[in-house]
Design a protein around this motif. Sequence first.
Motif, mmCIF file in Angstrom:
data_model
loop_
_atom_site.group_PDB
_atom_site.id
_atom_site.type_symbol
_atom_site.label_atom_id
_atom_site.label_comp_id
_atom_site.label_asym_id
_atom_site.label_seq_id
_atom_site.Cartn_x
_atom_site.Cartn_y
_atom_site.Cartn_z
ATOM 1 N N PRO A 357 24.389 7.783 17.694
ATOM 2 C CA PRO A 357 25.541 8.365 16.985
ATOM 3 C C PRO A 357 26.713 8.676 17.910
ATOM 4 O O PRO A 357 27.877 8.545 17.511
ATOM 5 C CB PRO A 357 24.971 9.646 16.360
ATOM 6 N N PHE A 358 26.417 9.068 19.147
ATOM 7 C CA PHE A 358 27.497 9.366 20.099
ATOM 8 C C PHE A 358 28.286 8.104 20.430
ATOM 9 O O PHE A 358 29.520 8.116 20.453
ATOM 10 C CB PHE A 358 26.913 9.971 21.377
ATOM 11 N N PHE A 359 27.594 7.000 20.685
ATOM 12 C CA PHE A 359 28.251 5.742 21.029
ATOM 13 C C PHE A 359 29.134 5.254 19.885
ATOM 14 O O PHE A 359 30.252 4.788 20.107
ATOM 15 C CB PHE A 359 27.207 4.676 21.380
ATOM 16 N N ARG A 360 28.635 5.349 18.652
ATOM 17 C CA ARG A 360 29.390 4.825 17.500
ATOM 18 C C ARG A 360 30.701 5.599 17.305
ATOM 19 O O ARG A 360 31.734 5.001 17.027
ATOM 20 C CB ARG A 360 28.541 4.890 16.233
ATOM 21 N N SER A 361 30.654 6.900 17.430
ATOM 22 C CA SER A 361 31.871 7.684 17.200
ATOM 23 C C SER A 361 32.799 7.664 18.410
ATOM 24 O O SER A 361 34.022 7.554 18.275
ATOM 25 C CB SER A 361 31.505 9.127 16.833
ATOM 26 N N ASN A 362 32.234 7.729 19.600
ATOM 27 C CA ASN A 362 33.042 7.766 20.822
ATOM 28 C C ASN A 362 33.775 6.455 21.095
ATOM 29 O O ASN A 362 34.835 6.445 21.727
ATOM 30 C CB ASN A 362 32.147 8.122 22.017
ATOM 31 N N SER A 363 33.236 5.336 20.625
ATOM 32 C CA SER A 363 33.792 4.021 20.963
ATOM 33 C C SER A 363 35.189 3.776 20.397
ATOM 34 O O SER A 363 35.902 2.886 20.872
ATOM 35 C CB SER A 363 32.845 2.904 20.488
ATOM 36 N N TYR A 364 35.622 4.541 19.406
ATOM 37 C CA TYR A 364 36.995 4.401 18.914
ATOM 38 C C TYR A 364 38.010 4.755 20.007
ATOM 39 O O TYR A 364 39.160 4.305 19.973
ATOM 40 C CB TYR A 364 37.218 5.275 17.675
ATOM 41 N N TYR A 405 34.996 22.906 22.832
ATOM 42 C CA TYR A 405 34.495 24.262 22.557
ATOM 43 C C TYR A 405 34.206 24.453 21.069
ATOM 44 O O TYR A 405 33.137 24.945 20.684
ATOM 45 C CB TYR A 405 35.513 25.290 23.039
ATOM 46 N N LEU A 406 35.168 24.076 20.219
ATOM 47 C CA LEU A 406 35.016 24.281 18.775
ATOM 48 C C LEU A 406 33.896 23.423 18.196
ATOM 49 O O LEU A 406 33.091 23.892 17.393
ATOM 50 C CB LEU A 406 36.339 23.971 18.068
ATOM 51 N N PHE A 407 33.847 22.141 18.609
ATOM 52 C CA PHE A 407 32.808 21.252 18.090
ATOM 53 C C PHE A 407 31.427 21.723 18.541
ATOM 54 O O PHE A 407 30.470 21.668 17.774
ATOM 55 C CB PHE A 407 33.066 19.813 18.566
ATOM 56 N N ALA A 408 31.314 22.175 19.803
ATOM 57 C CA ALA A 408 30.019 22.650 20.300
ATOM 58 C C ALA A 408 29.594 23.909 19.559
ATOM 59 O O ALA A 408 28.414 24.110 19.272
ATOM 60 C CB ALA A 408 30.114 22.915 21.799
ATOM 61 N N LYS A 409 30.561 24.756 19.232
ATOM 62 C CA LYS A 409 30.252 26.021 18.553
ATOM 63 C C LYS A 409 29.796 25.793 17.121
ATOM 64 O O LYS A 409 28.843 26.439 16.653
ATOM 65 C CB LYS A 409 31.487 26.922 18.574
ATOM 66 N N TYR A 410 30.467 24.876 16.414
ATOM 67 C CA TYR A 410 30.191 24.716 14.981
ATOM 68 C C TYR A 410 29.237 23.565 14.652
ATOM 69 O O TYR A 410 28.669 23.532 13.571
ATOM 70 C CB TYR A 410 31.510 24.521 14.228
ATOM 71 N N PHE A 411 29.099 22.602 15.578
ATOM 72 C CA PHE A 411 28.219 21.470 15.292
ATOM 73 C C PHE A 411 27.024 21.399 16.228
ATOM 74 O O PHE A 411 26.217 20.478 16.146
ATOM 75 C CB PHE A 411 29.010 20.161 15.351
ATOM 76 N N GLY A 416 26.948 12.965 17.442
ATOM 77 C CA GLY A 416 27.884 12.130 16.694
ATOM 78 C C GLY A 416 29.230 12.818 16.528
ATOM 79 O O GLY A 416 30.290 12.203 16.672
ATOM 80 N N MET A 417 29.206 14.121 16.254
ATOM 81 C CA MET A 417 30.446 14.887 16.115
ATOM 82 C C MET A 417 31.132 15.057 17.462
ATOM 83 O O MET A 417 32.355 14.929 17.579
ATOM 84 C CB MET A 417 30.156 16.249 15.493
ATOM 85 N N PRO A 423 38.329 10.143 20.910
ATOM 86 C CA PRO A 423 39.301 9.356 20.139
ATOM 87 C C PRO A 423 40.344 10.213 19.426
ATOM 88 O O PRO A 423 41.491 9.782 19.261
ATOM 89 C CB PRO A 423 38.434 8.588 19.133
ATOM 90 N N THR A 424 39.968 11.425 19.015
ATOM 91 C CA THR A 424 40.953 12.313 18.373
ATOM 92 C C THR A 424 42.067 12.671 19.349
ATOM 93 O O THR A 424 43.263 12.585 19.029
ATOM 94 C CB THR A 424 40.271 13.604 17.874
ATOM 95 N N VAL A 425 41.669 13.044 20.563
ATOM 96 C CA VAL A 425 42.654 13.419 21.590
ATOM 97 C C VAL A 425 43.531 12.219 21.959
ATOM 98 O O VAL A 425 44.765 12.329 22.032
ATOM 99 C CB VAL A 425 41.940 13.964 22.837
#
Length: 448
Positions: A357-364, A405-411, A416-417, A423-425
């Motif tokens: 899941p990390f590879f699929r989302s990060n690859s963008y 920080y936010l993703f680690a806190k909430y997910f 995958g998240m 890619p967002t940044v």
Amino acid sequence: MEKTQNQLTEGNILKTLLVFAIPFLIANILQSLYGAVDLFVIGKYCDAASVAAVSTGTQVTQIVTSLVTGLTLGSTVIIGQYMGQKNYRRAAQTIGTTLTVFALVAILLTILMLAFERPLLELLSTPAESFELTMQYVAICAAGNLFVCGYNAISAILRGYGDSTRPMIFVAVACALNIFLDFVFVKYMGLGVSGTALATVISQAVSMVCAIIYLKKSSFIFDFKLKSFRPVPALVRELAVVGIPISFQELMIRISFLYLMTVMNGCGVYAAAVVGISSKYDVFAMLSGTSVANALAAITAHNIGAGKPERARRSLWYGLSFALCAAFLFWLWAQLSPQSMIRVFSDDEQVIAAGVPFFRSNSYDYLLVTIVFCLNGYLNGRQKTVWTMISSSAGALLLRIPLVYLFAKYFGDNLGMLGRIAPTVSGIMACYTLAYVLYEGRKSRQRT
């Protein structure tokens, strides 16, 4: 020298770009094999703790590499502009100043790395199972900083001179030796993590020495005599003005990735291994972007120096198109078969399961960050390094770190998240950097 300059300031733009950028790309591919082969050999012959040690250790040593390459890119730009102006005496003085300054930088970096190695690894939440191994890796690599600085300085000088072929040859020598020594030290001598670090340091030392010997015997613009290693204060200031902002932005980016590594280390050894493996593919997938960006910095500098800004702008759009096509292939691989990507470095089923899941989302990010790299390369060639510093630092400090920080806190440990952060940044950075390039282009045309 005349011929070298004309290769970048005259003729078909696309052909000029590709002829200059492809050796860049090949050299970067070979240089990336250093870390990739280290991780491959460790993954095949050692345990997950060793893989995590090399992964975390590489993140630390890349801080040094980022600082050095940022500073050396300043040399590429300044030498390129002097070559474009046909001011060969000033170009030679810049080379002497660069080499002297980087010898001092190497000594300082070695002292700092050895002094702060343990607290830095503790700050990164390095897993207990791999802590001592990571210490060994970083300490050995720190001892080789002189060779890292020397090789990168010589390569940057040659590229500013207008030669991207000889740096490719020098790194090919180092890469071949590194691969050979990795297998000797790890597979046959059982040195493990220390063996991979030794292989890297020795191969870089040989590459630097070969480069100096070859250039001394050729008709290079710089003679390597002791009297020529005399820093010119005005050039030191010029190198600092152009190079320090580039180096600072690289440092901020690296710090933000180290924070991500810290979060992933907190998720356990398998998550740390996933990010380490992913970082190797990040490098390869983005090679077209980084190679074209570095080529654009040199080409833009030459053409600005020669009074041809429109040729520099057209080179940007050709280069960006080429880089995106190459990055697309890695993105497609990550979407269709991430398992096969991970298996190249590790057969551990838990690592593979965590990594998909990390590879699929990060690859963008392969696509989006390529756009950022190319735009920044063009701006660096125009000495707009303060803008690229502000832009990249904002992306690292105001976007990437808060999002981690936010993703680690909430997910939590949802990889995958976490993979969506990069890619967002990069997407946000691509938008505002493109807007700045278009604005500067209009302003420049109005002045002419």
